[in-house]
Scaffold this active site. Structure first.
Site, PDB file in Angstrom:
ATOM      1  N   ARG A   1      -4.178  18.082  14.932  1.00 35.71           N
ATOM      2  CA  ARG A   1      -5.311  17.195  15.257  1.00 35.71           C
ATOM      3  C   ARG A   1      -4.743  15.793  15.481  1.00 35.71           C
ATOM      4  O   ARG A   1      -3.879  15.355  14.724  1.00 35.71           O
ATOM      5  CB  ARG A   1      -6.364  17.181  14.140  1.00 35.71           C
ATOM      6  CG  ARG A   1      -7.135  18.506  14.039  1.00 35.71           C
ATOM      7  CD  ARG A   1      -8.348  18.397  13.142  1.00 35.71           C
ATOM      8  NE  ARG A   1      -9.431  17.660  13.774  1.00 35.71           N
ATOM      9  CZ  ARG A   1     -10.541  17.289  13.120  1.00 35.71           C
ATOM     10  NH1 ARG A   1     -10.686  17.569  11.846  1.00 35.71           N
ATOM     11  NH2 ARG A   1     -11.500  16.644  13.748  1.00 35.71           N
TER      12      ARG A   1
ATOM     13  N   ASN B   1     -13.579   6.543  13.062  1.00 43.01           N
ATOM     14  CA  ASN B   1     -14.254   7.535  12.212  1.00 43.01           C
ATOM     15  C   ASN B   1     -15.104   8.416  13.123  1.00 43.01           C
ATOM     16  O   ASN B   1     -15.140   8.225  14.350  1.00 43.01           O
ATOM     17  CB  ASN B   1     -15.107   6.833  11.144  1.00 43.01           C
ATOM     18  CG  ASN B   1     -15.578   7.796  10.079  1.00 43.01           C
ATOM     19  OD1 ASN B   1     -14.772   8.563   9.541  1.00 43.01           O
ATOM     20  ND2 ASN B   1     -16.862   7.805   9.767  1.00 43.01           N
ATOM     21  N   LYS B   2     -15.764   9.383  12.527  1.00 41.61           N
ATOM     22  CA  LYS B   2     -16.546  10.359  13.285  1.00 41.61           C
ATOM     23  C   LYS B   2     -17.454   9.697  14.314  1.00 41.61           C
ATOM     24  O   LYS B   2     -18.037   8.643  14.046  1.00 41.61           O
ATOM     25  CB  LYS B   2     -17.374  11.184  12.285  1.00 41.61           C
ATOM     26  CG  LYS B   2     -18.210  12.291  12.859  1.00 41.61           C
ATOM     27  CD  LYS B   2     -17.424  13.262  13.695  1.00 41.61           C
ATOM     28  CE  LYS B   2     -16.240  13.862  12.968  1.00 41.61           C
ATOM     29  NZ  LYS B   2     -15.258  14.491  13.890  1.00 41.61           N
TER      30      LYS B   2
ATOM     31  N   ASP C   1     -10.602   7.838   9.669  1.00 44.73           N
ATOM     32  CA  ASP C   1      -9.471   8.722   9.969  1.00 44.73           C
ATOM     33  C   ASP C   1      -8.213   7.945  10.304  1.00 44.73           C
ATOM     34  O   ASP C   1      -7.102   8.469  10.194  1.00 44.73           O
ATOM     35  CB  ASP C   1      -9.831   9.654  11.121  1.00 44.73           C
ATOM     36  CG  ASP C   1     -10.864  10.653  10.662  1.00 44.73           C
ATOM     37  OD1 ASP C   1     -12.047  10.278  10.564  1.00 44.73           O
ATOM     38  OD2 ASP C   1     -10.487  11.800  10.356  1.00 44.73           O
TER      39      ASP C   1
ATOM     40  N   GLN D   1     -21.282  17.915  10.056  1.00 44.28           N
ATOM     41  CA  GLN D   1     -20.612  17.811   8.750  1.00 44.28           C
ATOM     42  C   GLN D   1     -21.527  17.182   7.695  1.00 44.28           C
ATOM     43  O   GLN D   1     -21.372  17.447   6.509  1.00 44.28           O
ATOM     44  CB  GLN D   1     -19.331  16.970   8.865  1.00 44.28           C
ATOM     45  CG  GLN D   1     -18.194  17.633   9.608  1.00 44.28           C
ATOM     46  CD  GLN D   1     -18.177  17.237  11.064  1.00 44.28           C
ATOM     47  OE1 GLN D   1     -19.216  16.972  11.670  1.00 44.28           O
ATOM     48  NE2 GLN D   1     -16.996  17.197  11.658  1.00 44.28           N
TER      49      GLN D   1
ATOM     50  N   ARG E   1     -10.911  20.064   6.915  1.00 48.69           N
ATOM     51  CA  ARG E   1     -11.045  18.900   7.790  1.00 48.69           C
ATOM     52  C   ARG E   1     -11.193  17.675   6.882  1.00 48.69           C
ATOM     53  O   ARG E   1     -11.218  17.794   5.659  1.00 48.69           O
ATOM     54  CB  ARG E   1     -12.175  19.052   8.819  1.00 48.69           C
ATOM     55  CG  ARG E   1     -13.300  19.981   8.519  1.00 48.69           C
ATOM     56  CD  ARG E   1     -14.235  19.510   7.456  1.00 48.69           C
ATOM     57  NE  ARG E   1     -14.639  18.144   7.681  1.00 48.69           N
ATOM     58  CZ  ARG E   1     -14.988  17.306   6.752  1.00 48.69           C
ATOM     59  NH1 ARG E   1     -14.986  17.675   5.491  1.00 48.69           N
ATOM     60  NH2 ARG E   1     -15.341  16.070   7.027  1.00 48.69           N
ATOM     61  N   GLY E   2     -11.293  16.509   7.533  1.00 48.49           N
ATOM     62  CA  GLY E   2     -11.297  15.274   6.750  1.00 48.49           C
ATOM     63  C   GLY E   2      -9.862  14.768   6.662  1.00 48.49           C
ATOM     64  O   GLY E   2      -8.945  15.540   6.354  1.00 48.49           O
ATOM     65  N   ALA E   3      -9.697  13.474   6.936  1.00 52.12           N
ATOM     66  CA  ALA E   3      -8.346  12.924   7.081  1.00 52.12           C
ATOM     67  C   ALA E   3      -7.428  13.217   5.886  1.00 52.12           C
ATOM     68  O   ALA E   3      -6.320  13.736   6.064  1.00 52.12           O
ATOM     69  CB  ALA E   3      -8.449  11.420   7.358  1.00 52.12           C
TER      70      ALA E   3
HETATM   71  O1  MRU Z   1     -13.720  15.905  12.254  1.00 51.83           O
HETATM   72  P1  MRU Z   1     -13.674  15.760  10.760  1.00 51.83           P
HETATM   73  O2  MRU Z   1     -14.749  16.526  10.057  1.00 51.83           O
HETATM   74  O3  MRU Z   1     -12.313  16.020  10.202  1.00 51.83           O
HETATM   75  O4  MRU Z   1     -13.992  14.225  10.545  1.00 51.83           O
HETATM   76  C1  MRU Z   1     -13.987  13.671   9.262  1.00 51.83           C
HETATM   77  C2  MRU Z   1     -14.417  12.268   9.238  1.00 51.83           C
HETATM   78  O5  MRU Z   1     -14.701  11.645  10.230  1.00 51.83           O
HETATM   79  C3  MRU Z   1     -14.387  11.611   7.890  1.00 51.83           C
HETATM   80  O6  MRU Z   1     -15.390  10.667   7.779  1.00 51.83           O
HETATM   81  C4  MRU Z   1     -13.013  10.970   7.724  1.00 51.83           C
HETATM   82  O7  MRU Z   1     -11.995  11.923   7.886  1.00 51.83           O
HETATM   83  C5  MRU Z   1     -12.849  10.325   6.434  1.00 51.83           C
HETATM   84  S1  MRU Z   1     -12.677  11.568   5.204  1.00 51.83           S
HETATM   85  C6  MRU Z   1     -12.469  10.995   3.685  1.00 51.83           C
END
Ligand code: MRU
Length: 366
Positions: free
Chosen positions: A91, A253-254, A243, A202, A54-56
Site C-alpha cells: 500500500r 488521511n482517509k 497515514d 471503516q 488496515r490502518g497505518a
Molecule cells: O484505508 P485504511 O482503512 O487503511 O485507512 C485508515 C485511515 O485512514 C486511518 O485513519 C489512519 O490509518 C490512521 S490509523 C490509526
C-alpha cells in the site's frame, strides 16, 4: 481492547505454532470475528493489500512480522530484500509501512545470517509493544483536551471522527480513539459521531464496532453530515488519525478528512490529528504535492458490501458502464489542523511545532 469482554490485540504469533502470525480479519467485521492465519511473507503482503489488516500503524507491524516469516523461510540478504520491496509496495500512502520494513531490515542486514530469524521476531515484537505504548500515551495527552472541554462545558463532549483510527487500526488503544477510551475510563461523559466513511465504510463497520464493544455512546452518520452538526454546535472536537504527516504538519488521511477540516475551520471547531511518530515522513514538506495517494478499485464505489443471509454480499449502486474514481486518501494542510496529538505530547501542526517535541530531528533534517 475488548471484544465481548475478552482482551485482544490485532496481531500476534500463534500460540502453538510460532511459524504462523495471526490477525483479526477486518473484512468481516462487524459481522463475524474471524482469525486469519498468515503463513508467509507473500501472505503478509496480501493481507495488507487486501485490507485483511488496515490502518497505518497496523500495516507497519504486519510488515515487520512479514519479514520474520521471510527469515523463517530463507534469511539470505537477496531474499529478504525482495520481500522488503513487495511489503513496501503493498500500500502506498501510509509511511509506517516503509518505516517498519526499513527499521527491521537495517537490524537484519547487520546480523549474522544464522541469527536473523530471532532478530526479526524480536524486532517485530518490539515494534508491536512500542505501538501499544505509543497509542496509550496519545490517549493520555489527548485526554487533557477532552478534560479541559468538559471542565468548561460541564456536559457530554461530542467528538467527531472519520474512518477507523481506532484500536483495530493499531495493535491496541488506537490513535484518534485512545483519548476517547481514556476519557471513558476517567468517567468523563463523551459521545462520538462516527462518519460511515465511504467507500469501504471503516467508520460504519469498524469504529462503530469498537464503540459498541467498549460501551462508548456513539451515533453513526453519513459522511456529509459533519458540516451540519458543526453549524449547530453539536461537535465540540474533531479527532482523526493520519497515514502520513509531513515535516510541516500536513496530514494525509482517509478521503473526506479534508472536507471535515474545512467545515471545522468555518465553525471554529477544534480539529486535532492523533499520530504515532512513525507516521511522520520527515523527508516531505508539502503534503498535497508530495504524498502519494492510493487509488483503489472502482468497484468499491460502484458497489456496496453488507451482511445478508449470513454472508457478506456485494450489490451494485450505479448503472453498468458508469466509470468511478476511488482516491483512498486526501491531504489536510497544516493550516487547517488545530494541533497534533503525539506520544510525546501535543504540538502545533508546523515544522517548529514538530521539532519542539522531536528535537532530535532538527539535526537529522539539517
Ligand atoms: O484505508 P485504511 O482503512 O487503511 O485507512 C485508515 C485511515 O485512514 C486511518 O485513519 C489512519 O490509518 C490512521 S490509523 C490509526
Amino acid at each position: 481492547m475488548k471484544i465481548k469482554d475478552k482482551h485482544y490485540h490485532t496481531i500476534w504469533v500463534k500460540e502453538d505454532d510460532a511459524k504462523v502470525v495471526q490477525v483479526i480479519d477486518q473484512r468481516l467485521l462487524p459481522h463475524q470475528l474471524v482469525i486469519h492465519d498468515i503463513n508467509s511473507p507473500e501472505e503478509a503482503a496480501a493481507a495488507i493489500s487486501d485490507m485483511v489488516v488496515r490502518g497505518a500503524p497496523l500495516i507497519g507491524v504486519t510488515a515487520a512480522y512479514g519479514l520474520y516469516l521471510a527469515c523463517l523461510r530463507n534469511p539470505a540478504e537477496d531474499q529478504l530484500k525482495t520481500v522488503a520491496i513487495a511489503l513496501k509496495e503493498a500500500r502506498p500512502t501510509a509511511v509506517n509501512l516503509a518505516w517498519a520494513v526499513d527499521t527491521v531490515m537495517e537490524e537484519l542486514l547487520q546480523e549474522e545470517v544464522g541469527k536473523r530469524t530471532d532478530t526479526a521476531l524480536a524486532a517485530a515484537e518490539r515494534i508491536k509493544a512500542d505501538d501499544i505504548e505509543i497509542c496509550r500515551m496519545i490517549g493520555v495527552h489527548g485526554l487533557e483536551l477532552i478534560r479541559n472541554l468538559y471542565q468548561k462545558k460541564q456536559r457530554t463532549i461530542n467528538i467527531l471522527t472519520h474512518c477507523n483510527a481506532g484500536w483495530l487500526a493499531t495493535v491496541d488503544w488506537g490513535t484518534a480513539t485512545s483519548p476517547v477510551y481514556h476519557a471513558m475510563q476517567e468517567g468523563i461523559p463523551v459521545h462520538v459521531w462516527v462518519d460511515e466513511t465511504r467507500p469501504r465504510n471503516q467508520g460504519a463497520n469498524l469504529t462503530a464496532y469498537e464503540m459498541v464493544q467498549q460501551g462508548v455512546p456513539h451515533t453513526l452518520i453519513v459522511d456529509n453530515t459533519g458540516g451540519h452538526l458543526m453549524q449547530h454546535g453539536m461537535v465540540d472536537l474533531v479527532i482523526v488519525g493520519t497515514d502520513r504527516t509531513t515535516a510541516q504538519g500536513d496530514v494525509a488521511n482517509k478521503i473526506g478528512t479534508y472536507l471535515k477540516a474545512l467545515a471545522a475551520k468555518d465553525n471554529d471547531v477544534p480539529f486535532y490529528v492523533a499520530l504515532p511518530s512513525s507516521t511522520i515522513d520527515w523527508e516531505l514538506k508539502d503534503g498535497v504535492k508530495e504524498i502519494p495517494i492510493e487509488q483503489r478499485s472502482a468497484e468499491e464505489v460502484t458497489h456496496i458490501s453488507g451482511w445478508a443471509n449470513d454472508q457478506l454480499q456485494k450489490v451494485r449502486l450505479s448503472p453498468e458502464g458508469t466509470p468511478a474514481a476511488n482516491y483512498g486518501f486526501d491531504v489536510t494542510p497544516a493550516r487547517l489542523v488545530t494541533e497534533l496529538i503525539t506520544e510525546r505530547g501535543i504540538c502545533e501542526a508546523s515544522e517548529e511545532g514538530l521539532l519542539s517535541i522531536f528535537p532530535e530531528r532538527a539535526s537529522a533534517n539539517g
